[in-house]
Design a protein around this motif. Sequence first.
Motif, mmCIF file in Angstrom:
data_model
loop_
_atom_site.group_PDB
_atom_site.id
_atom_site.type_symbol
_atom_site.label_atom_id
_atom_site.label_comp_id
_atom_site.label_asym_id
_atom_site.label_seq_id
_atom_site.Cartn_x
_atom_site.Cartn_y
_atom_site.Cartn_z
ATOM 1 N N LEU A 10 0.809 -1.219 0.000
ATOM 2 C CA LEU A 10 0.000 0.000 0.000
ATOM 3 C C LEU A 10 0.847 1.276 0.000
ATOM 4 C CD1 LEU A 10 -2.787 1.224 -0.097
ATOM 5 C CD2 LEU A 10 -2.899 1.031 2.404
ATOM 6 N N ASN A 11 1.876 1.343 0.830
ATOM 7 C CA ASN A 11 2.713 2.554 0.855
ATOM 8 C C ASN A 11 3.399 2.784 -0.481
ATOM 9 O OD1 ASN A 11 2.042 3.415 3.417
ATOM 10 N ND2 ASN A 11 3.692 2.243 4.393
ATOM 11 N N SER A 12 3.822 1.706 -1.140
ATOM 12 C CA SER A 12 4.440 1.843 -2.460
ATOM 13 C C SER A 12 3.423 2.356 -3.479
ATOM 14 C CB SER A 12 4.996 0.508 -2.937
ATOM 15 O OG SER A 12 6.066 0.099 -2.117
ATOM 16 N N LEU A 13 2.189 1.829 -3.427
ATOM 17 C CA LEU A 13 1.150 2.269 -4.357
ATOM 18 C C LEU A 13 0.859 3.755 -4.182
ATOM 19 C CD1 LEU A 13 -1.371 -0.718 -4.174
ATOM 20 C CD2 LEU A 13 0.430 -0.313 -5.876
ATOM 21 N N LYS A 14 0.933 4.236 -2.945
ATOM 22 C CA LYS A 14 0.690 5.663 -2.668
ATOM 23 C C LYS A 14 1.799 6.548 -3.233
ATOM 24 C CE LYS A 14 -2.212 5.088 1.392
ATOM 25 N NZ LYS A 14 -2.385 5.397 2.825
ATOM 26 N N GLN A 15 2.963 5.962 -3.492
ATOM 27 C CA GLN A 15 4.077 6.712 -4.083
ATOM 28 C C GLN A 15 3.982 6.763 -5.606
ATOM 29 O OE1 GLN A 15 6.254 8.326 -2.015
ATOM 30 N NE2 GLN A 15 4.823 7.517 -0.490
ATOM 31 N N GLY A 16 3.156 5.892 -6.186
ATOM 32 C CA GLY A 16 2.995 5.848 -7.636
ATOM 33 C C GLY A 16 4.035 4.963 -8.300
ATOM 34 N N GLY A 17 3.973 4.936 -9.640
ATOM 35 C CA GLY A 17 4.933 4.167 -10.422
ATOM 36 C C GLY A 17 4.456 2.792 -10.840
ATOM 37 N N PHE A 18 3.175 2.488 -10.625
ATOM 38 C CA PHE A 18 2.629 1.180 -10.971
ATOM 39 C C PHE A 18 1.577 1.304 -12.068
ATOM 40 C CE2 PHE A 18 4.220 0.846 -6.692
ATOM 41 C CZ PHE A 18 4.825 -0.404 -6.656
ATOM 42 N N ILE A 19 1.302 0.179 -12.692
ATOM 43 C CA ILE A 19 0.203 0.072 -13.652
ATOM 44 C C ILE A 19 -0.816 -0.872 -13.037
ATOM 45 C CG2 ILE A 19 -0.513 -0.727 -15.940
ATOM 46 C CD1 ILE A 19 2.344 0.005 -16.918
ATOM 47 N N PHE A 20 -2.072 -0.442 -13.002
ATOM 48 C CA PHE A 20 -3.173 -1.292 -12.547
ATOM 49 C C PHE A 20 -3.907 -1.759 -13.798
ATOM 50 C CE2 PHE A 20 -4.047 0.934 -8.191
ATOM 51 C CZ PHE A 20 -2.697 0.920 -7.894
ATOM 52 N N ILE A 67 -4.730 6.443 -3.198
ATOM 53 C CA ILE A 67 -3.820 5.953 -4.230
ATOM 54 C C ILE A 67 -3.916 6.903 -5.417
ATOM 55 C CG2 ILE A 67 -3.336 4.062 -5.829
ATOM 56 C CD1 ILE A 67 -4.390 2.163 -3.639
ATOM 57 N N PRO A 68 -2.816 7.578 -5.752
ATOM 58 C CA PRO A 68 -2.855 8.574 -6.833
ATOM 59 C C PRO A 68 -2.952 7.925 -8.219
ATOM 60 C CG PRO A 68 -0.615 8.318 -6.022
ATOM 61 C CD PRO A 68 -1.490 7.445 -5.159
ATOM 62 N N ILE A 69 -3.864 8.446 -9.011
ATOM 63 C CA ILE A 69 -4.129 7.911 -10.348
ATOM 64 C C ILE A 69 -3.733 8.934 -11.404
ATOM 65 C CG2 ILE A 69 -5.949 7.036 -11.892
ATOM 66 C CD1 ILE A 69 -5.367 5.269 -9.379
ATOM 67 N N GLU A 70 -3.124 8.447 -12.455
ATOM 68 C CA GLU A 70 -2.792 9.281 -13.619
ATOM 69 C C GLU A 70 -4.009 9.311 -14.538
ATOM 70 O OE1 GLU A 70 0.393 9.253 -17.334
ATOM 71 O OE2 GLU A 70 0.695 7.894 -15.667
#
Length: 185
Positions: A10-20, A67-70
């Motif tokens: 979860l903390n990593s997801l809050k930092q961004g850099g992933f594709i869902f 969770i920040p979304i682009e």
Amino acid sequence: MSYISINRILNSLKQGGFIFYTRHGEATVGRDLPYLNFKNCLTQRNLSEKGRRQAKYYGEILRYLQIPIEYPVSASPFCRTIETAQLAFGSVNVQVDPFWIEIYKLSGNLPSFERQRILSHFRSVLETIPERGRNTVIVAHGFPNEIGLGLISNMGTVIIKPDGQGNGYKVVSQLSIADWSSVDS
């Protein structure tokens, strides 16, 4: 394959850099018609009421978890994927991308070279690093077993960490809609 739980990442997801990579919500029973028309939802399977609730909940839980979304979120041209994305993220935050039809086609009987072309482009998309501090969301379709990202449940999400163009990507976790609600906040 073992996956990391949502609580652990979860903390990593809050930092961004992933594709869902998210499969659409539950659709009505049946099949898309042979003369499927993307501008006519009556020729397609559409979201069921449960699928609509799933989509709304998905957006709510991502917002709740901060969770920040682009934006815009990418969606397949099918009515069920567009509606899923719009219910989760808002109509103005969705962009239809015709490429995601190709993923749907993987369930059909394609020549090997065509399947490889689709999967090669798909890998390229999954190697693309999101905008700094954000996560990319794709709302599309499941895959046949052992192809692409494999089987994905309705509203299931495969979380991917891209390593940059030509450098591959890592599947970090696969979460069902129920997994999102089990987060210790």
